[in-house]
Motif scaffolding. Structure first.
Motif, PDB file in Angstrom:
ATOM      1  N   ILE A 153      71.838  38.395  58.268  1.00 22.64           N
ATOM      2  CA  ILE A 153      71.887  37.281  57.274  1.00 22.64           C
ATOM      3  C   ILE A 153      70.152  37.144  57.144  1.00 22.64           C
ATOM      4  O   ILE A 153      69.506  36.940  58.202  1.00 22.64           O
ATOM      5  CB  ILE A 153      72.168  36.009  57.991  1.00 22.64           C
ATOM      6  CG1 ILE A 153      73.693  35.936  58.284  1.00 22.64           C
ATOM      7  CG2 ILE A 153      71.848  34.779  57.134  1.00 22.64           C
ATOM      8  CD1 ILE A 153      74.257  34.737  58.891  1.00 22.64           C
TER       9      ILE A 153
ATOM     10  N   GLN B 100      69.296  30.212  60.782  1.00 24.62           N
ATOM     11  CA  GLN B 100      68.742  30.888  62.050  1.00 24.62           C
ATOM     12  C   GLN B 100      68.800  29.807  63.118  1.00 24.62           C
ATOM     13  O   GLN B 100      69.130  30.260  64.301  1.00 24.62           O
ATOM     14  CB  GLN B 100      67.102  31.072  61.874  1.00 24.62           C
ATOM     15  CG  GLN B 100      66.696  32.249  62.907  1.00 24.62           C
ATOM     16  CD  GLN B 100      65.982  31.338  64.024  1.00 24.62           C
ATOM     17  OE1 GLN B 100      65.940  30.235  64.160  1.00 24.62           O
ATOM     18  NE2 GLN B 100      65.607  32.235  65.184  1.00 24.62           N
TER      19      GLN B 100
ATOM     20  N   ASP C  71      72.528  30.051  64.552  1.00 29.78           N
ATOM     21  CA  ASP C  71      72.985  31.205  64.751  1.00 29.78           C
ATOM     22  C   ASP C  71      72.737  31.738  66.423  1.00 29.78           C
ATOM     23  O   ASP C  71      71.557  32.178  66.695  1.00 29.78           O
ATOM     24  CB  ASP C  71      72.289  32.450  63.938  1.00 29.78           C
ATOM     25  CG  ASP C  71      72.834  33.775  64.191  1.00 29.78           C
ATOM     26  OD1 ASP C  71      73.633  33.860  64.978  1.00 29.78           O
ATOM     27  OD2 ASP C  71      72.282  34.681  63.678  1.00 29.78           O
TER      28      ASP C  71
ATOM     29  N   THR D  47      70.339  36.470  62.580  1.00 31.31           N
ATOM     30  CA  THR D  47      69.680  35.955  61.228  1.00 31.31           C
ATOM     31  C   THR D  47      67.956  36.105  61.152  1.00 31.31           C
ATOM     32  O   THR D  47      67.431  36.007  62.249  1.00 31.31           O
ATOM     33  CB  THR D  47      69.604  34.402  61.270  1.00 31.31           C
ATOM     34  OG1 THR D  47      71.144  34.255  61.249  1.00 31.31           O
ATOM     35  CG2 THR D  47      69.084  33.902  60.234  1.00 31.31           C
TER      36      THR D  47
ATOM     37  N   GLU E 127      67.852  34.855  55.519  1.00 33.26           N
ATOM     38  CA  GLU E 127      67.341  33.515  55.162  1.00 33.26           C
ATOM     39  C   GLU E 127      65.959  33.361  54.598  1.00 33.26           C
ATOM     40  O   GLU E 127      64.987  33.291  55.307  1.00 33.26           O
ATOM     41  CB  GLU E 127      67.787  32.655  56.154  1.00 33.26           C
ATOM     42  CG  GLU E 127      67.572  31.149  55.902  1.00 33.26           C
ATOM     43  CD  GLU E 127      67.773  30.420  57.149  1.00 33.26           C
ATOM     44  OE1 GLU E 127      68.001  29.066  56.910  1.00 33.26           O
ATOM     45  OE2 GLU E 127      67.827  30.648  58.347  1.00 33.26           O
TER      46      GLU E 127
END
Length: 462
Positions: free
Chosen positions: A267, A287, A290, A295, A269
């Motif tokens: 991911i 983040q 997670d 992330t 971000e």
């Protein structure tokens, strides 16, 4: 050089003694050359003043060199595939002196320059010449530490100084991700519409982009989960989706985290302007939610402070810290040390938080004013979609005018409009414009909207 125009008429030439020393030849050699140039009429020699290019418009055809072959303007045929993708995409251009309504541009007129200058002098006084040396490619430890503390406290992140990588911008962070995590032909899920800088970074790396629609709650997770094609990552702007301004719903964040853990994908971000949230409380970053370390959190000081600072950062999973740090040394070695150390002091002293709070209030007032101005002067043409935060407001075109025609006419009037359709990849696009408001005073916003009203009315009559 005289014939080519590189040395213009009246231009002084180096003194013979200095030029001889520079070239490592006898002064007599220089004198002989100057004497020949003088005899041929190329230069004038003035006693006590030196030698100068002669005031003559044409030195005659007998002195002209063989005409050079004109350079080929289109060099794309000699570029690599990645070079062609970078060149063809047009790059990401920021206006040096932005016209009214340029999106993503912060106000710089309220920045405390005197304080910043004083902190910079403290850095040089205390650290001295060491501040002039090469820096740590990962970034100075002092700045990494205060950034980790900041994102943990303000964004609910899970960061430590050893996981922060200091970069020049969020754009560099996305380029690093594209080149370190992907091979050409790999896929990435992206929001639709999407930030053009991200799209171009992935496009230039030869990555296939799979667009997923965005609604009022951010990226739509169900189509992504049902997608049969595999992808190595998903790119998100969950705090304030660019350009819609939507905030990604909590249940969707959690679903994406579990999907990434299950598929072993990343991911990415981009939390580019989360400091400026005007309605309600900002949601914790992905983040921080997670637990699987899938992330990559990207932040920047371009929006919160000023673009000329050129400092961004990424909070990385532990497994990516060394690969990303080594990769960034191939791009530009390290970020300049003095601005990093100055910024660290700015944050440690509480000045960053105070400045952001002040600007958040100013930006909220400007957003409210812009909304009112659009509804007053442009109600016949535009419908504002008021975001909960950010530095720009999307407006949907509600009349039958062509989006590109409006953009061209506005540009002629000195107004910068970003069309919403250019940010989409899928069909059924609502046309409109992205109006930046943060960098402009109330008087500038009002004047800009009135100019824009003239543009719309002239197009309507035409």
């Amino acid at each position: 050089m005289i014939l080519d125009g590189a040395l213009s008429a009246g231009r002084p030439l180096p003194a013979s003694r200095a030029l001889a020393k520079s070239l490592g030849v006898s002064r007599d050699t220089i004198e002989t050359a100057y004497a020949q140039l003088h005899a041929d009429g190329f230069i004038e020699r003035r006693v006590g003043s030196g030698s100068f290019v002669a005031e003559m418009a044409d030195f005659g055809t007998r002195y002209r060199q063989v005409k050079r072959v004109a350079p080929v303007n289109d060099a794309s045929h000699s570029l690599s595939k990645r070079g062609q993708a970078m060149f063809g995409g047009g790059g990401v251009h920021e206006m040096l002196h932005p016209h009214c309504f340029a999106p993503g541009v912060p106000d710089t007129r309220n920045f405390p320059l005197v304080l910043w200058e004083r902190l910079g002098r403290q850095v040089l006084k205390e650290i001295g010449h060491d501040a002039l040396l090469h820096g740590d490619p990962q970034g100075t430890e002092a700045l990494r530490r205060v950034i980790a503390d900041y994102v943990n406290l303000e964004r609910g992140a899970r960061a430590t100084a050893d996981r922060v990588l200091i970069l020049t911008s969020s754009q560099q962070a996305m380029t690093l991700c594209a080149n370190v995590l992907f091979d050409a032909g790999d896929r990435i899920f992206i929001e639709d519409p999407v930030y053009y800088g991200a799209r171009r970074a992935f496009e230039a790396a030869g990555i296939e982009r799979l667009p997923i629609r965005v609604d009022a709650q951010g990226i739509m997770v169900e189509p992504l989960l049902q997608e049969q094609r595999t992808a190595k990552a998903v790119f998100l702007t969950p705090s304030h989706q660019f350009p819609t301004g939507a905030t990604l719903a909590l249940e969707r964040r959690l679903a994406l985290i579990e999907w990434a853990a299950h598929r072993q994908t990343w991911i990415i971000e981009d939390d580019y302007d989360s400091e400026f949230h005007y309605a309600g409380k900002p949601m914790a970053c992905v983040q921080g939610l997670d637990p699987h370390e899938r992330t990559i959190y990207i932040g920047t000081f371009t929006k919160s402070l000023f673009p000329g600072l050129r400092i961004g950062y990424a909070v990385l999973p532990q497994s990516l810290v060394k690969p990303m740090t080594i990769a960034r040394t191939l791009l530009d070695g390290h970020t300049a040390s003095i601005p990093q150390l100055t910024l660290a002091r700015f944050m440690e002293g509480g000045h960053f938080g105070a400045y952001v709070r002040m600007m958040r209030q100013i930006y909220a007032q400007r957003l409210e004013l812009l909304t009112s101005l659009v509804r007053t002067h442009l109600a016949e043409f535009l419908e504002p979609r008021v975001p909960t935060g950010g530095l720009q407001m999307p407006c949907i075109l509600t009349c039958d005018l062509d989006e590109q025609a409006v953009i061209a006419a506005a540009q002629r009037a000195g107004i910068a409009l970003t069309g919403l359709s250019s940010l989409h990849a899928l069909d059924k696009v609502k046309t409109g414009f992205l109006l930046g408001f943060a960098a402009y005073s109330p008087q500038e916003l009002e004047a800009g909207i009135k100019k824009l009203a003239v543009v719309f009315n002239s197009l309507k009559r035409g």
